[in-house]
Design an enzyme around this catalytic site. Structure first.
Site, PDB file in Angstrom:
ATOM      1  N   PHE A   1       0.812  -1.223   0.000  1.00 45.41           N
ATOM      2  CA  PHE A   1       0.000   0.000   0.000  1.00 45.41           C
ATOM      3  C   PHE A   1       0.843   1.269   0.000  1.00 45.41           C
ATOM      4  O   PHE A   1       0.383   2.324  -0.414  1.00 45.41           O
ATOM      5  CB  PHE A   1      -0.945   0.011   1.225  1.00 45.41           C
TER       6      PHE A   1
ATOM      7  N   CYS B   1       9.474   1.903   3.479  1.00 44.59           N
ATOM      8  CA  CYS B   1      10.371   0.799   3.822  1.00 44.59           C
ATOM      9  C   CYS B   1      11.783   1.305   4.056  1.00 44.59           C
ATOM     10  O   CYS B   1      12.614   0.607   4.608  1.00 44.59           O
ATOM     11  CB  CYS B   1      10.374  -0.240   2.720  1.00 44.59           C
TER      12      CYS B   1
ATOM     13  N   LYS C   1      -0.891  -6.734  -9.378  1.00 47.42           N
ATOM     14  CA  LYS C   1      -1.871  -6.884  -8.288  1.00 47.42           C
ATOM     15  C   LYS C   1      -1.530  -5.832  -7.239  1.00 47.42           C
ATOM     16  O   LYS C   1      -0.634  -6.004  -6.427  1.00 47.42           O
ATOM     17  CB  LYS C   1      -1.752  -8.295  -7.695  1.00 47.42           C
TER      18      LYS C   1
ATOM     19  N   GLU D   1      -5.027  -3.685  -1.940  1.00 48.08           N
ATOM     20  CA  GLU D   1      -6.460  -3.398  -1.916  1.00 48.08           C
ATOM     21  C   GLU D   1      -6.769  -2.122  -1.134  1.00 48.08           C
ATOM     22  O   GLU D   1      -7.885  -1.616  -1.181  1.00 48.08           O
ATOM     23  CB  GLU D   1      -7.255  -4.592  -1.378  1.00 48.08           C
TER      24      GLU D   1
ATOM     25  N   GLU E   1       8.869  -4.160  13.260  1.00 50.31           N
ATOM     26  CA  GLU E   1       8.689  -3.094  12.275  1.00 50.31           C
ATOM     27  C   GLU E   1       7.360  -2.410  12.608  1.00 50.31           C
ATOM     28  O   GLU E   1       6.307  -3.041  12.568  1.00 50.31           O
ATOM     29  CB  GLU E   1       8.624  -3.655  10.844  1.00 50.31           C
TER      30      GLU E   1
HETATM   31  P1  NAD Z   1       1.509  -6.590   3.008  1.00 49.90           P
HETATM   32  O1  NAD Z   1       2.533  -7.646   3.125  1.00 49.90           O
HETATM   33  O2  NAD Z   1       0.371  -6.603   3.973  1.00 49.90           O
HETATM   34  O3  NAD Z   1       0.842  -6.600   1.552  1.00 49.90           O
HETATM   35  C1  NAD Z   1       1.625  -6.605   0.379  1.00 49.90           C
HETATM   36  C2  NAD Z   1       0.846  -7.292  -0.730  1.00 49.90           C
HETATM   37  O4  NAD Z   1       0.600  -8.647  -0.355  1.00 49.90           O
HETATM   38  C3  NAD Z   1      -0.506  -6.652  -1.010  1.00 49.90           C
HETATM   39  O5  NAD Z   1      -0.716  -6.619  -2.394  1.00 49.90           O
HETATM   40  C4  NAD Z   1      -1.488  -7.585  -0.311  1.00 49.90           C
HETATM   41  O6  NAD Z   1      -2.740  -7.628  -0.944  1.00 49.90           O
HETATM   42  C5  NAD Z   1      -0.795  -8.937  -0.393  1.00 49.90           C
HETATM   43  N1  NAD Z   1      -1.105  -9.791   0.758  1.00 49.90           N
HETATM   44  C6  NAD Z   1      -1.381  -9.398   2.020  1.00 49.90           C
HETATM   45  N2  NAD Z   1      -1.610 -10.481   2.798  1.00 49.90           N
HETATM   46  C7  NAD Z   1      -1.461 -11.569   2.011  1.00 49.90           C
HETATM   47  C8  NAD Z   1      -1.554 -12.977   2.244  1.00 49.90           C
HETATM   48  N3  NAD Z   1      -1.849 -13.473   3.454  1.00 49.90           N
HETATM   49  N4  NAD Z   1      -1.338 -13.819   1.219  1.00 49.90           N
HETATM   50  C9  NAD Z   1      -1.039 -13.340  -0.005  1.00 49.90           C
HETATM   51  N5  NAD Z   1      -0.939 -12.001  -0.278  1.00 49.90           N
HETATM   52  C10 NAD Z   1      -1.139 -11.133   0.718  1.00 49.90           C
HETATM   53  O7  NAD Z   1       2.284  -5.183   3.080  1.00 49.90           O
HETATM   54  P2  NAD Z   1       1.658  -3.723   3.168  1.00 49.90           P
HETATM   55  O8  NAD Z   1       1.120  -3.505   4.535  1.00 49.90           O
HETATM   56  O9  NAD Z   1       0.791  -3.455   2.000  1.00 49.90           O
HETATM   57  O10 NAD Z   1       2.981  -2.848   2.964  1.00 49.90           O
HETATM   58  C11 NAD Z   1       3.847  -2.508   4.000  1.00 49.90           C
HETATM   59  C12 NAD Z   1       5.005  -3.465   4.098  1.00 49.90           C
HETATM   60  O11 NAD Z   1       5.727  -3.484   2.877  1.00 49.90           O
HETATM   61  C13 NAD Z   1       6.028  -3.073   5.157  1.00 49.90           C
HETATM   62  O12 NAD Z   1       6.454  -4.228   5.815  1.00 49.90           O
HETATM   63  C14 NAD Z   1       7.159  -2.453   4.346  1.00 49.90           C
HETATM   64  O13 NAD Z   1       8.425  -2.502   4.962  1.00 49.90           O
HETATM   65  C15 NAD Z   1       7.116  -3.302   3.130  1.00 49.90           C
HETATM   66  N6  NAD Z   1       7.759  -2.634   2.018  1.00 49.90           N
HETATM   67  C16 NAD Z   1       8.997  -3.088   1.659  1.00 49.90           C
HETATM   68  C17 NAD Z   1       9.668  -2.464   0.625  1.00 49.90           C
HETATM   69  C18 NAD Z   1      11.035  -2.937   0.219  1.00 49.90           C
HETATM   70  O14 NAD Z   1      11.532  -2.462  -0.782  1.00 49.90           O
HETATM   71  N7  NAD Z   1      11.662  -3.858   0.910  1.00 49.90           N
HETATM   72  C19 NAD Z   1       9.073  -1.394  -0.055  1.00 49.90           C
HETATM   73  C20 NAD Z   1       7.806  -0.978   0.336  1.00 49.90           C
HETATM   74  C21 NAD Z   1       7.169  -1.619   1.374  1.00 49.90           C
END
Ligand code: NAD
Length: 501
Positions: A154, A286, A178, A181, A386
């Site tokens: 997100f 991140c 994808k 949401e 985190e």
């Molecule tokens: P998230 O892991 O909740 O979601 C990421 C994606 O995975 C979304 O598209 C979501 O729909 C999907 N998803 C969520 N739960 C799932 C499941 N159980 N099974 C399959 N798919 C699933 O992350 P978020 O809250 O959207 O984003 C924040 C996180 O992303 C933080 O941990 C941040 O550090 C990380 N992030 C990392 C980087 C990097 O470059 N390392 C960059 C941006 C964000």
């Protein structure tokens, strides 16, 4: 609530198929007002297959489209994006909450990758060896994989997808994106821009959804690679599931970024940097700094300088003149606030308390102000987890070695920074620290598009970082060809292994 945000397939909006309960929907909220502004379709397995099939059908023609034509579409996309980036920034702010200037910055950083991908003819050049054996030449080419999946978080609804799709498309792949949401509209806006730029139907598709959509992308044999960015537990799951299904996977995970402030640093510069890196985008980056490691006797002065500055920040609606916007959801705001409670209970000193912020925005907005905690120790949950919010923890250590040990013992390894006027110390740090991206007097060291973005340890699963040459390699397969044309000397039948001469 009339706005439904749907999938995008074959250059058209695709509403999705209705199951027994109709199309599954989830609310989309403006975090600055708390008002539900729309609803996003959550794909069924059949919807995901429809989108994947479209990407698969478009692949053969796009793969065979000349580099000249591919690049002309990319240039056009770059121009349109540059002209209309304000529109995209406004969409990001309305669903994510970050302030408009920050949203615009995100789009610009994504645009850099589009510009990098415009140079793909040069980057795709293979090698050629004439006369490797007598009148035998050897050369290599790189070819696209097929339909590829991008699953994004997100916090950067435009930039993170743009880390991947410009290079994927430039190298001849077709894409299923994808998005999260929580802020799904940016992806559809981008898809429409591709259409305007002249990209053929089916090359760039958007699949809205949750775990159902992700699981289909991870297991459907038509998808050849997965580029994931999100939290560490999901990144690990995506990596394990996708690779078990035989796919190439790069899964970027969460972070806990440290900044080390050495005693000889310019403390005003360091304090400004801690504010920018700790509270920009409400800490939902991140690459945000969440652990400030003060070395030696400067800690009191540094904390005073950071707290003076934090007090001047204006928290409010991102469309107004605010420095920092709301958090993405009420649940996330409450979770971040609970970490502040826990830190306080564990003995950290709350120097600046964001829980009492008076925000310039809707009463129902998801507000939490900048928070500064001092005397945080490595055992506290505010340090171990985190948090992904505007909470900056100060840890006090006596020596450079203790600071380094703290960072290297941390399970995450995304970004880090050191503030010092000692070039030798900085050079030592760059050499010794176990982190993928390092800033020297630079708090948020996000590499330019022609370098690659990626962390170490629990911040990245797989061996390929995003964009730069890693991106070109990730989205292509290498083929080596050995050819003989002139005077073919057949040499008769010989079952021995081919040798050079
Ligand atoms: P998230 O892991 O909740 O979601 C990421 C994606 O995975 C979304 O598209 C979501 O729909 C999907 N998803 C969520 N739960 C799932 C499941 N159980 N099974 C399959 N798919 C699933 O992350 P978020 O809250 O959207 O984003 C924040 C996180 O992303 C933080 O941990 C941040 O550090 C990380 N992030 C990392 C980087 C990097 O470059 N390392 C960059 C941006 C964000």
């Amino acid at each position: 609530m009339t706005n439904t945000i749907s999938h995008w397939v074959d250059d058209e909006v695709f509403a999705g198929t209705s199951g027994a309960d109709g199309v599954r929907l989830a609310p989309v909220t403006n975090p600055a007002t708390g008002v539900v502004t729309g609803q996003v379709a959550l794909a069924s397995v059949a919807d995901a297959q429809t989108v994947i099939d479209a990407a698969a059908a478009a692949f053969p023609a796009w793969r065979d489209t000349s580099l000249t034509k591919r690049v002309s579409v990319l240039f056009r996309f770059r121009e349109l994006l540059n002209e209309r980036k304000d529109e995209l920034a406004a969409i990001i702010t309305s669903e994510h909450g970050k302030v408009l200037s920050d949203a615009l910055g995100e789009v610009s950083r994504g645009q850099e990758v589009v510009e990098f991908a415009c140079g793909i003819p040069h980057l795709l050049k293979g090698g050629f060896t004439e006369n490797a054996s007598t009148k035998v030449d050897v050369y290599s080419i790189r070819q696209p994989l097929g339909p590829v999946a991008i699953i994004s978080p997100f916090n950067f609804p435009a930039m993170v997808p743009m880390w991947f799709f410009p290079v994927a498309i430039a190298t001849g792949n077709t894409v299923v994106l994808k998005p999260s949401e929580k802020d799904p509209s940016a992806a559809v806006w981008i898809a429409q821009l591709w259409k305007e730029a002249g990209l053929p139907a089916g090359v760039f598709n958007v699949l809205q959804g949750d775990k159902t959509a992700v699981d289909e992308l991870l297991t459907n044999p038509k998808i050849k690679s997965v580029s994931f960015v999100g939290s560490t537990p999901i990144a690990q799951y995506v990596y394990a599931t996708g690779t078990a299904a035989g796919k190439r996977v790069q899964a970027l995970g969460g972070a806990k970024n440290h900044a080390v402030i050495l005693p000889d640093a310019d403390l005003d510069l360091a304090a400004d940097a801690m504010i920018n890196a700790g509270f920009g985008s409400a800490g939902e980056r991140c690459m945000a700094v969440s652990a400030c490691v003060a070395v030696g006797p400067i800690a009191d002065d540094l904390v005073a300088k950071i707290s003076e500055r934090a007090a001047t920040l204006k928290t409010g609606d991102g469309t107004k003149d605010s420095d920092m916007g709301p958090l993405v959801t009420a649940a996330h705001r409450d979770k971040v606030a609970s970490y502040i409670d826990a830190g306080e209970a564990d003995g950290a000193k709350v120097v600046v308390d964001g829980r009492t912020v008076q925000a310039d925005g809707g009463q129902e907005g998801f507000w939490l102000g900048p928070t500064l905690l001092d005397n945080v120790t490595p055992q506290m949950s505010v340090y171990t987890d985190e948090i992904f919010g505007p909470v900056l923890s100060v840890l006090r250590v006596e020596t450079y070695d203790q600071a380094l040990e703290l960072i290297n013992a941390n399970p995450y390894g995304n970004g880090t920074a050191i503030f010092t006027n000692d070039g030798g110390a900085a050079r030592r740090f760059q050499n010794e620290v176990e982190v993928g991206m390092v800033g020297i007097n630079v708090p948020i060291p996000v590499p330019m598009a022609y370098y690659s973005f990626g962390g170490w340890k629990a911040s990245l699963f797989g061996d390929s970082h995003a964009h730069g040459m890693d991106g070109v390699q990730f989205f292509t397969r290498q083929k080596a060809i050995t050819q003989r044309w002139l005077d073919p000397s057949h040499g008769g039948i010989n079952l021995g292994f081919p040798q050079n001469g």
